[in-house]
Design an enzyme around this catalytic site. Sequence first.
Site, PDB file in Angstrom:
ATOM      1  N   CYS A 137      50.139  40.380  36.661  1.00 18.70           N
ATOM      2  CA  CYS A 137      50.902  39.978  35.469  1.00 18.70           C
ATOM      3  C   CYS A 137      51.950  41.048  35.112  1.00 18.70           C
ATOM      4  O   CYS A 137      52.899  41.217  35.855  1.00 18.70           O
ATOM      5  CB  CYS A 137      49.930  39.688  34.331  1.00 18.70           C
ATOM      6  SG  CYS A 137      50.679  38.775  32.987  1.00 18.70           S
ATOM      7  N   HIS A 193      45.390  36.071  36.804  1.00 15.08           N
ATOM      8  CA  HIS A 193      44.435  37.152  36.510  1.00 15.08           C
ATOM      9  C   HIS A 193      43.074  36.894  37.161  1.00 15.08           C
ATOM     10  O   HIS A 193      42.225  36.251  36.549  1.00 15.08           O
ATOM     11  CB  HIS A 193      44.209  37.234  34.999  1.00 15.08           C
ATOM     12  CG  HIS A 193      45.370  37.710  34.219  1.00 15.08           C
ATOM     13  ND1 HIS A 193      45.555  39.032  33.894  1.00 15.08           N
ATOM     14  CD2 HIS A 193      46.416  37.039  33.670  1.00 15.08           C
ATOM     15  CE1 HIS A 193      46.670  39.157  33.184  1.00 15.08           C
ATOM     16  NE2 HIS A 193      47.216  37.963  33.032  1.00 15.08           N
ATOM     17  N   GLU A 229      40.777  39.037  37.423  1.00 14.64           N
ATOM     18  CA  GLU A 229      39.773  39.805  36.669  1.00 14.64           C
ATOM     19  C   GLU A 229      39.229  39.033  35.471  1.00 14.64           C
ATOM     20  O   GLU A 229      38.211  39.398  34.902  1.00 14.64           O
ATOM     21  CB  GLU A 229      40.365  41.159  36.238  1.00 14.64           C
ATOM     22  CG  GLU A 229      41.290  41.156  35.032  1.00 14.64           C
ATOM     23  CD  GLU A 229      42.717  40.690  35.329  1.00 14.64           C
ATOM     24  OE1 GLU A 229      42.958  40.182  36.443  1.00 14.64           O
ATOM     25  OE2 GLU A 229      43.571  40.832  34.436  1.00 14.64           O
TER      26      GLU A 229
END
Lengths: 77, 227
Positions: free
Chosen positions: B85, B201, B203
Amino acid sequence: MKVKVIVTLKNGVLDPQGKAIQQTLNGMSFSEVKEVRQGKYFDIEVSTTDEKKARTKVEEMCKKLLANLVIEDYKIL
Amino acid sequence: MKSSVIIFPGSNCDRDMDVALKKFGFKNQMVWHNDPEIPKSDLIVLPGGFSYGDYLRCGSIAGKSKIIKSVIEFANSGGLVLGICNGFQILTETGLLPGVLLQNKYQKFICKNVYVKINNKENKYFKNIKKEILELHIAHNEGNYFCTEEEMKSLNDNNQIAVTYCNENGKEDEQFNPNGALKNIAGIFSKKKNILGMMPHPERMIDKYLSSNDGNFFFENLIENLK
């Protein structure tokens, strides 16, 4: 001395903010507005008094930081 | 395996990344942007967020920060650098990756789950990955990937397009393109494939009780490939 710089998006690069401003102006009955392109303006105070030197330095600043040359053009006023 | 997550003022996905890396066995260290050097690492991560308040252009100030010189050096010597990002935006601003992330086409901050397809598995990030279409999360205002025609040709010629937006069956179509990115690009590699920048993302997708767990495939695989 002061050096003034304008950074604008290159032709053909999408400018959603400019588009939103144009649509708002049209909505405010400024029907003559065909397109708005938004840019940035910088007022840079430099310690040198030599105009040529100052402009050369500012040009370097434009290339290295103030403008992203993939999408933007700069103009030193 | 050792990893380092760089924290800039305004980073906000740094701790999520720390949790994800540790969950899959990385010995992770958090590195502040003003630290003099990065500890010895097998992977450096530039996390998501709004580094330096997104001033000037997203990622532009972080791209000239003190710590970034060490990141560039590490990347140029072949080290693995992952930018998620805002981390992707920083990588384009440093010149480590070509192109730029423009404001989303429809002027909206987008926060939703998307599907992305892995386009190239010949690299440390995706080699042997068990799933090729991942459900991941995006949250950005500037994710509209743009580059010059020459850069696009070079991306294609060198197989640098890493992940693209698609539907759950892998169909890449304009209707599954959330932000107007050229060729549905969600992420790209450097020429040597050691640098990966992507908007989604992984994560945030490491626990099925929170969302999806497709991020597990990414991290599990990455650490295996680094061993």
